[in-house]
Design an enzyme around this catalytic site. Structure first.
Site, PDB file in Angstrom:
ATOM      1  N   CYS A   2       0.452 -44.620  63.739  1.00  0.00           N
ATOM      2  CA  CYS A   2      -0.335 -45.533  62.912  1.00  0.00           C
ATOM      3  C   CYS A   2      -0.473 -44.908  61.532  1.00  0.00           C
ATOM      4  CB  CYS A   2      -1.715 -45.727  63.500  1.00  0.00           C
ATOM      5  SG  CYS A   2      -1.687 -46.261  65.211  1.00  0.00           S
ATOM      6  N   ARG A  27       4.655 -47.283  59.207  1.00  0.00           N
ATOM      7  CA  ARG A  27       4.162 -46.533  60.365  1.00  0.00           C
ATOM      8  C   ARG A  27       3.570 -47.437  61.451  1.00  0.00           C
ATOM      9  NH1 ARG A  27       3.480 -41.185  59.390  1.00  0.00           N
ATOM     10  NH2 ARG A  27       1.977 -41.061  61.077  1.00  0.00           N
ATOM     11  N   TRP A  75      -0.109 -49.306  65.183  1.00  0.00           N
ATOM     12  CA  TRP A  75       1.073 -49.465  66.040  1.00  0.00           C
ATOM     13  C   TRP A  75       0.517 -49.295  67.442  1.00  0.00           C
ATOM     14  CZ3 TRP A  75       6.008 -50.914  65.856  1.00  0.00           C
ATOM     15  CH2 TRP A  75       6.843 -50.558  66.905  1.00  0.00           C
ATOM     16  N   ASN A 101      -4.794 -41.931  64.680  1.00  0.00           N
ATOM     17  CA  ASN A 101      -3.365 -41.975  64.953  1.00  0.00           C
ATOM     18  C   ASN A 101      -3.108 -40.944  66.038  1.00  0.00           C
ATOM     19  OD1 ASN A 101      -0.563 -41.934  64.883  1.00  0.00           O
ATOM     20  ND2 ASN A 101      -0.474 -40.642  63.067  1.00  0.00           N
ATOM     21  N   GLY A 102      -2.506 -41.361  67.144  1.00  0.00           N
ATOM     22  CA  GLY A 102      -2.241 -40.433  68.237  1.00  0.00           C
ATOM     23  C   GLY A 102      -2.680 -41.038  69.555  1.00  0.00           C
ATOM     24  N   GLU A 481      27.151 -43.316  74.038  1.00  0.00           N
ATOM     25  CA  GLU A 481      26.142 -43.320  72.979  1.00  0.00           C
ATOM     26  C   GLU A 481      26.654 -42.594  71.729  1.00  0.00           C
ATOM     27  OE1 GLU A 481      23.673 -45.004  72.412  1.00  0.00           O
ATOM     28  OE2 GLU A 481      22.432 -43.922  70.990  1.00  0.00           O
ATOM     29  N   LYS A 485      26.945 -44.415  68.117  1.00  0.00           N
ATOM     30  CA  LYS A 485      26.223 -43.907  66.936  1.00  0.00           C
ATOM     31  C   LYS A 485      27.198 -43.743  65.780  1.00  0.00           C
ATOM     32  CE  LYS A 485      22.799 -44.425  67.311  1.00  0.00           C
ATOM     33  NZ  LYS A 485      22.254 -44.961  68.531  1.00  0.00           N
ATOM     34  N   GLU A 488      28.676 -47.258  64.479  1.00  0.00           N
ATOM     35  CA  GLU A 488      27.777 -48.223  63.854  1.00  0.00           C
ATOM     36  C   GLU A 488      27.316 -47.796  62.465  1.00  0.00           C
ATOM     37  OE1 GLU A 488      24.154 -49.062  66.050  1.00  0.00           O
ATOM     38  OE2 GLU A 488      23.924 -46.968  66.593  1.00  0.00           O
ATOM     39  N   HIS A 504      45.389 -43.137  81.636  1.00  0.00           N
ATOM     40  CA  HIS A 504      45.864 -44.421  82.174  1.00  0.00           C
ATOM     41  C   HIS A 504      46.144 -45.426  81.063  1.00  0.00           C
ATOM     42  CE1 HIS A 504      45.381 -43.143  86.307  1.00  0.00           C
ATOM     43  NE2 HIS A 504      44.253 -42.567  85.921  1.00  0.00           N
ATOM     44  N   LYS A 603      17.955 -54.820  63.386  1.00  0.00           N
ATOM     45  CA  LYS A 603      17.188 -53.916  64.243  1.00  0.00           C
ATOM     46  C   LYS A 603      16.821 -54.588  65.561  1.00  0.00           C
ATOM     47  CE  LYS A 603      15.031 -50.136  65.277  1.00  0.00           C
ATOM     48  NZ  LYS A 603      15.914 -49.097  65.808  1.00  0.00           N
TER      49      LYS A 603
HETATM   50  C1  F6R Z   1      22.139 -48.922  68.518  1.00  0.00           C
HETATM   51  C2  F6R Z   1      20.997 -49.796  68.744  1.00  0.00           C
HETATM   52  C3  F6R Z   1      21.204 -51.022  69.534  1.00  0.00           C
HETATM   53  C4  F6R Z   1      20.006 -51.334  70.420  1.00  0.00           C
HETATM   54  C5  F6R Z   1      20.184 -52.700  71.111  1.00  0.00           C
HETATM   55  C6  F6R Z   1      19.037 -53.016  72.032  1.00  0.00           C
HETATM   56  O1  F6R Z   1      21.793 -47.805  67.759  1.00  0.00           O
HETATM   57  O2  F6R Z   1      19.915 -49.533  68.278  1.00  0.00           O
HETATM   58  O3  F6R Z   1      22.381 -50.959  70.289  1.00  0.00           O
HETATM   59  O4  F6R Z   1      19.872 -50.308  71.367  1.00  0.00           O
HETATM   60  O5  F6R Z   1      20.296 -53.704  70.133  1.00  0.00           O
HETATM   61  O6  F6R Z   1      17.849 -53.139  71.339  1.00  0.00           O
HETATM   62  P1  F6R Z   1      16.461 -53.048  72.072  1.00  0.00           P
HETATM   63  O7  F6R Z   1      16.342 -51.660  72.626  1.00  0.00           O
HETATM   64  O8  F6R Z   1      15.434 -53.330  71.017  1.00  0.00           O
HETATM   65  O9  F6R Z   1      16.466 -54.067  73.165  1.00  0.00           O
END
Ligand code: F6R
Length: 608
Positions: A2, A27, A75, A101-102, A481, A485, A488, A504, A603
């Site tokens: 927060c 935050r 948050w 916050n915490g 993963e 990373k 993307e 294969h 996001k």
């Molecule tokens: C990759 C990334 C995405 C999310 C995916 C699911 O870095 O952030 O692949 O993991 O869009 O999103 P959530 O977790 O919000 O359902």
């Protein structure tokens, strides 16, 4: 996570508080509030929603007059976003207002204690307990009361406190959550982060754990918990405002990578009490857990990759068969589901359309659902039978890092919890897994302390055209993963492959100079991985091997080696992911990419 601000001076407090909160909105943004001393009492205004809602409600601060005040953007952790759960939280008589916050880990026990003393609680928050305790211990000296309270509470906190009976001071204290004091002329400030006060001062004190700052208009004194004065050196800030919002980091992603030890600690530690895993409010009984014959894990993107690791972890610890599905596939494949099935959904945002739809599909079929979610009160959290929250705080960078790590931490908690209920691990194993889990944050910090080594490796490869990530079992899940990373945020094409599967077909893409990142953290599969590294090297690949510290043998084959600390094998993904995140980050940074907002991505994916 927060945002906190506080003001004492000659000017009106509320406009400053609103302005400071705006700078801290990254935050937390599910609700906001202020409390200002108006000459006779504390006037509190708070509202669910973005800060704008509060600001309009109090007419830009003009409706809350006074020169001493505290403010907060929330948050949500304990209790969904709502007006009542917003901060400031006030004590019974309205004498104390507190922003926090915490997480107060022992708040339930303290709440019981205060209820027995006759205090009436109105919110679901852990913070309200602090306000009530302050009022209970206050005998005319706020500092004294604060010291008593911090001896009682366990967990993490940054607190801003004002008191109607002693209105010419703002008191602040912190432990494991950030808090700074801004030093002005005839006015002083507190804030969770520097951007909130930069328009007023660039001279600050950074409070250390258990330091208590008492701010008056013309002075700031800092005390320890023995009420002795601590001498602090002011720090002068010369960052620009946008750097300050990122805590001095160039990107939110870098900041979030570095926040992982804290995020993982915040997620794990409230759930381990006296050596036992205590899963907040989940209603699943041991009997119900025993009835499950299968777990379906459903998620998207990185959360799906967490699910891939969870499969190995649940099957190893709890001996329940697990299927992992991409949510957009799961919802259309008519999986066989009955009352012996648990659907485990993983999502940072709690709003991903396909994941939400899969969850609802399962619910419609009467199947038991459990979710691992970061955003409190989100649709997935609300719609699941049970939810376990990750305490990662808001994640701003599009590419997930700290949410991924906290999701993994919850997977470990949950799998060990299930295993204990099912009797599939011994008491010794149970204790050992718990203590290994508790060591995670420090081990992640150890890796982060060596980030320059990964930066160097990134400088060798940032011009790569294709990168392959290979591994077996858990390391294959990690490869997925690592590869995601990299692609993307750096836009470098990359593929993750089960190491034994490469030959294969895909190995035909390996040519002179192709970078292959080989993950080999599992002892039983180490030699197999060495063979796979040799195979690609024979085709001209440059191999970057990642393993644990004891496996120096990797250097006989790999061109470059990266090491993570030793840990129980099932938990090694929590460590191995960190160098992969850093590698992707540095490569993207060297390529000049828009790291926090990669092209074409959002996001929260709220469309199908
Ligand atoms: C990759 C990334 C995405 C999310 C995916 C699911 O870095 O952030 O692949 O993991 O869009 O999103 P959530 O977790 O919000 O359902």
């Amino acid at each position: 996570m927060c945002g906190i601000v506080g003001y004492i001076g000659e000017d009106q407090a509320a406009p400053f508080l609103l302005n400071g909160l705006e700078k801290l909105e990254y935050r937390g943004y599910d609700s906001a509030g202020v409390a200002v001393y108006n000459g006779t009492s504390l006037q509190v205004a708070k509202a669910k929603g973005r800060l704008k809602v509060l600001s309009e409600m109090i007419n830009g601060g003009r409706d809350v007059p006074g020169t001493v005040g505290i403010g907060h953007t929330r948050w949500a952790t304990h209790g969904k976003p709502s007006d009542i759960n917003s901060h400031p939280q006030v004590s019974d008589s309205g004498k104390f207002a507190v922003v926090h916050n915490g997480i107060i880990e022992n708040y339930l026990a303290l709440k019981d204690l205060m209820v027995k003393k006759g205090k009436v609680f109105v919110s679901e928050t852990d913070t309200e307990v602090v306000a009530q305790l302050l009022e209970y211990y206050y005998k005319g000296d706020i500092l004294e009361a604060v010291i008593k309270v911090i001896h009682k509470v366990e967990g993490s906190y940054a607190l801003g406190i004002i008191c109607a009976d002693d209105p010419d001071q703002v008191v602040a204290v912190r432990k494991d959550s950030p808090l700074i004091v801004g030093l002005g002329k005839g006015e002083n400030f507190i804030a969770s982060d520097i951007p909130a006060i930069l328009n007023k001062t660039r001279d600050i004190y950074r409070l250390n754990d258990n330091e208590i700052a008492v701010l008056k208009r013309d002075s700031v004194l800092v005390y320890n918990t023995d009420k002795e004065i601590v001498t602090k050196e002011p720090v002068h800030i010369d960052w620009d405002v946008s750097a300050a919002e990122k805590g001095g980091y160039q990107h939110f992603m870098a900041k979030e990578i570095m926040e992982q030890p804290k995020a993982v600690r915040d997620t794990i530690s409230p759930r381990i009490q006296d050596g036992k895993i205590v899963l907040d409010k989940i209603t699943l009984t041991a009997e119900q857990i025993k009835r499950f014959k299968k777990i379906y894990i459903v998620a998207c993107g990185s959360a799906y990759h967490v699910g891939m690791i969870a499969k190995y972890v649940f099957e190893k610890f709890a001996r329940i068969p697990v299927e992992v599905d991409v949510a957009s596939e799961f919802r259309y494949r008519q999986p066989i589901m009955d009352d012996k099935v648990l659907v485990l959904v993983i999502s940072q945002s709690g709003e991903t359309a396909d994941t939400l739809a899969a969850l609802r599909e399962a619910k419609n079929l009467g199947v038991r659902t459990l979710s691992i979610v970061n955003v409190v009160g989100s649709s997935i959290a609300n719609d699941s039978d049970d939810v376990i929250y990750t305490w990662a705080g808001p994640e701003i960078a599009v590419a997930t890092t700290k949410a991924y790590s906290t999701q993994l931490a919850v997977v470990y908690l949950l799998a060990i919890y299930f295993a204990d209920k099912l009797g599939t691990i011994t008491a010794e194993e149970y204790s050992s897994y718990i203590s290994q889990l508790q060591s995670l944050p420090d081990k992640i910090s150890e890796i982060l302390a060596n980030k320059e080594q990964i930066q160097y490796l990134a400088s060798q490869f940032f011009n790569a055209k294709d990168v392959f990530f290979i591994g077996r079992n858990l390391d294959y899940a990690m490869s997925l993963e690592g590869s995601l990373k990299l692609k993307e945020i750096s836009y470098i094409h990359s593929e993750a492959y089960a190491a034994g599967e490469l030959k294969h077909g895909t190995i035909s893409l390996v040519e002179d100079g192709t970078l292959v990142i080989a993950l080999a953290t599992q002892d039983a599969l180490f030699d197999k991985m060495i063979s796979n590294m040799k195979e690609v090297k024979a085709r001209g690949a440059v191999v970057l091997g990642l393993t644990t510290k004891q496996n120096k043998k990797i250097e006989q084959v790999a061109d470059y080696a990266l090491y993570v600390p030793e840990l129980c094998e099932m938990m090694l993904p929590s460590l191995a992911v960190v160098p992969l995140q850093l590698f992707a980050y540095y490569v993207a940074s060297m390529k000049g990419c828009d790291i926090d907002k990669p092209r074409n991505l959002a996001k929260s994916v709220t469309v199908e």
